[in-house]
Design an enzyme around this catalytic site. Structure first.
Site, PDB file in Angstrom:
ATOM      1  N   ALA A   1      15.950  49.346  38.359  1.00 24.63           N
ATOM      2  CA  ALA A   1      16.089  50.644  37.666  1.00 24.63           C
ATOM      3  C   ALA A   1      17.617  51.558  37.652  1.00 24.63           C
ATOM      4  O   ALA A   1      17.626  52.577  37.555  1.00 24.63           O
ATOM      5  CB  ALA A   1      15.148  51.714  38.635  1.00 24.63           C
TER       6      ALA A   1
ATOM      7  N   HIS B   1      20.814  43.087  43.541  1.00 27.14           N
ATOM      8  CA  HIS B   1      20.720  43.203  42.156  1.00 27.14           C
ATOM      9  C   HIS B   1      21.942  42.169  41.874  1.00 27.14           C
ATOM     10  O   HIS B   1      22.906  42.285  40.915  1.00 27.14           O
ATOM     11  CB  HIS B   1      21.455  44.756  41.832  1.00 27.14           C
ATOM     12  CG  HIS B   1      20.707  45.777  42.022  1.00 27.14           C
ATOM     13  ND1 HIS B   1      19.483  46.413  41.157  1.00 27.14           N
ATOM     14  CD2 HIS B   1      20.431  46.601  43.302  1.00 27.14           C
ATOM     15  CE1 HIS B   1      18.797  47.173  41.691  1.00 27.14           C
ATOM     16  NE2 HIS B   1      19.340  47.482  42.750  1.00 27.14           N
TER      17      HIS B   1
ATOM     18  N   ARG C   1      12.405  23.876  43.404  1.00 30.73           N
ATOM     19  CA  ARG C   1      13.416  23.231  42.864  1.00 30.73           C
ATOM     20  C   ARG C   1      14.825  24.238  42.585  1.00 30.73           C
ATOM     21  O   ARG C   1      15.759  23.458  42.576  1.00 30.73           O
ATOM     22  CB  ARG C   1      13.034  22.139  41.675  1.00 30.73           C
ATOM     23  CG  ARG C   1      12.294  20.974  41.936  1.00 30.73           C
ATOM     24  CD  ARG C   1      12.356  20.260  40.693  1.00 30.73           C
ATOM     25  NE  ARG C   1      11.352  20.638  39.726  1.00 30.73           N
ATOM     26  CZ  ARG C   1      10.187  20.730  39.764  1.00 30.73           C
ATOM     27  NH1 ARG C   1       9.520  20.113  40.685  1.00 30.73           N
ATOM     28  NH2 ARG C   1       9.556  21.206  38.536  1.00 30.73           N
TER      29      ARG C   1
ATOM     30  N   ASP D   1       6.286  49.193  50.909  1.00 34.44           N
ATOM     31  CA  ASP D   1       5.199  50.162  50.272  1.00 34.44           C
ATOM     32  C   ASP D   1       3.903  49.584  49.792  1.00 34.44           C
ATOM     33  O   ASP D   1       2.927  50.072  49.147  1.00 34.44           O
ATOM     34  CB  ASP D   1       5.741  50.942  49.102  1.00 34.44           C
ATOM     35  CG  ASP D   1       6.298  50.328  48.024  1.00 34.44           C
ATOM     36  OD1 ASP D   1       6.249  48.991  48.105  1.00 34.44           O
ATOM     37  OD2 ASP D   1       6.791  50.879  46.940  1.00 34.44           O
TER      38      ASP D   1
ATOM     39  N   ASP E   1      14.014  53.072  50.038  1.00 33.03           N
ATOM     40  CA  ASP E   1      14.392  52.976  48.572  1.00 33.03           C
ATOM     41  C   ASP E   1      13.806  54.313  47.985  1.00 33.03           C
ATOM     42  O   ASP E   1      13.391  54.071  46.861  1.00 33.03           O
ATOM     43  CB  ASP E   1      13.997  51.858  47.844  1.00 33.03           C
ATOM     44  CG  ASP E   1      14.755  51.653  46.562  1.00 33.03           C
ATOM     45  OD1 ASP E   1      15.918  52.317  46.432  1.00 33.03           O
ATOM     46  OD2 ASP E   1      14.740  50.682  45.880  1.00 33.03           O
TER      47      ASP E   1
ATOM     48  N   LEU F   1       9.246  49.528  38.354  1.00 30.64           N
ATOM     49  CA  LEU F   1       9.234  50.102  39.485  1.00 30.64           C
ATOM     50  C   LEU F   1      10.594  50.683  39.640  1.00 30.64           C
ATOM     51  O   LEU F   1      11.629  50.133  39.525  1.00 30.64           O
ATOM     52  CB  LEU F   1       8.982  49.325  40.626  1.00 30.64           C
ATOM     53  CG  LEU F   1       7.438  48.961  40.762  1.00 30.64           C
ATOM     54  CD1 LEU F   1       7.223  47.991  41.874  1.00 30.64           C
ATOM     55  CD2 LEU F   1       6.667  50.116  41.214  1.00 30.64           C
TER      56      LEU F   1
ATOM     57  N   GLY G   1      12.625  52.533  42.582  1.00 33.36           N
ATOM     58  CA  GLY G   1      12.536  53.310  43.875  1.00 33.36           C
ATOM     59  C   GLY G   1      10.987  53.465  44.370  1.00 33.36           C
ATOM     60  O   GLY G   1      10.188  52.746  43.662  1.00 33.36           O
TER      61      GLY G   1
END
Length: 388
Positions: free
Chosen positions: A151, A203, A235, A255, A279, A312, A314
């Site tokens: 996001a 990220h 793998r 959450d 977050d 999603l 946060g």
């Protein structure tokens, strides 16, 4: 609120507070009293009890205050708003038991990040009444992979030690999220760590080997484990595999939306000091509706926060709910407390936070046996919970 607490005056004339209940110390629960003065715990006395006895007694549980190292917003405010946004965020989260936090910035143009830092700096320097302590900044972007934005807005760029130094002069940087696979980033991880910055991996489109190399270069953990990183295949173990095989610390968002309970249990078994972050966004502590996360519009509904395309973005999680969620997965209260407080403090090297011992900061939460928040104390100040 009927939680037992008293204010009095010590021999030197300074006010102190005394709380009675089942107090979670590093050695386990003690049934007795905790006395604090001038923002610090002065003494804890009582008899040892089991957690089972403590929860069955009907008396309050007193735990270390929650510590959240990944906070974008709360109470309708976003860190990137600058101004006094971080203060409003710290007050909103204090009402849910967070006694200290890191204000977390978004990937954005350099000027917007700098403006946020300029606003956060004075709030870090002096805690305001009714608020959690803002320990510093988690610089989550912009040194991330543009292919794993999640996001985050699309302003990712290569890391710059000169930029880190410049921002740090405005507000203390306590954590930096970096994608280690990008050109020059492994070397910069080592340089940042050598200069005293704590770096973690996130990220990232990196592979297992990139994760191992980042840890060897000095990275200390992983940003919101499982999310916005390469997953594990038998793998191609990916960044998740590197975290599960080699990580000692990692954030996770409990959450029960960002990570399946089964995956949470895997991480709990494999990463010794896995700790909770929220977050959280501006939507935390607020009703369903439209909010913002940096430059993005986000929407809170059904307990989550998402972009318009359903990604999603946060969370709306608060730390008191995180504690309850951990317990719902089978953790005892002592372990859930460690993962919502002590491990985060240890990760940042904060010996006087995240534990209830004489000499530590008087940061604590009082809960009833159902783990509903009854009282929050931040550095000796009792926080008003009427809007919690």
């Amino acid at each position: 609120m009927n939680a037992p607490v008293a204010a009095s005056v010590g021999a030197n004339g300074e006010p102190y507070g005394t709380l009675h209940g089942h107090i979670l110390t590093p050695e386990g629960f003690v049934h007795g009293e905790l006395r604090h003065a001038q923002g610090r715990i002065q003494a804890i006395s009582g008899r040892p009890v089991s957690e089972r006895e403590a929860r069955a007694s009907g008396e309050p549980l007193i735990l270390p205050g929650f510590i959240d190292l990944h906070v974008h917003g709360g109470g309708g405010h976003d860190t990137m708003d600058a101004g006094d946004a971080a203060l409003h965020i710290a007050r909103a989260h204090a009402r849910h038991g967070t006694t200290s936090l890191l204000a977390t910035t978004m990937t954005a143009p350099a000027g917007e990040i700098e403006a946020a830092f300029r606003a956060i700096g004075p709030i870090c320097a002096a805690r305001q009444g009714g608020s959690a302590r803002v320990l510093g900044v988690h610089l989550e972007g912009p040194y991330i992979n543009p292919g794993k934005l999640g996001a985050q807005p699309d302003f990712a760029r290569e890391a710059s030690i000169s930029e880190v130094r410049r921002l740090h002069a405005l507000a203390p940087i306590r954590l930096i999220t970096v994608a280690p696979e990008l050109p020059g980033h492994l070397q910069l991880i080592g340089q940042m760590v050598a200069e005293g910055f704590r770096v973690q991996v996130g990220h990232t489109a990196g592979c297992y080997e990139d994760g191992v190399a980042a840890l060897e270069a000095g990275a200390g953990g992983f940003t919101h484990l499982f999310n916005a990183m390469t997953g594990m295949h038998h793998r191609e173990p990916g960044m998740v595999g590197a975290a599960l095989a080699h990580g000692h610390y990692a954030e996770i968002i409990p959450d029960l939306l960002h990570v399946h309970p089964g995956a949470l249990k895997v991480a709990l078994r494999t990463i010794p000091r896995l700790y909770c972050v929220t977050d959280s966004t501006a939507a935390a502590g607020m009703p369903d509706g439209e909010y913002h996360l940096g430059r993005h519009k986000v929407f809170k509904c059904l307990g989550g926060v998402r972009l318009a395309d359903g990604t999603l973005a946060g969370s709306a999680l608060t730390m008191d709910q995180a504690l309850r969620n951990f317990v719902s997965l089978g953790l005892d209260v002592a372990e859930a407390s460690a993962r919502t407080s002590t491990f985060a403090a240890d990760y940042l090297g904060l010996a006087k936070r995240g534990r209830l011992v004489a000499g530590a900061m008087a940061d604590l939460v009082m809960l009833d046996p159902a783990l509903t928040l009854q009282r929050v104390v931040v550095e000796g100040e009792s926080i008003e919970l009427q809007d919690a």
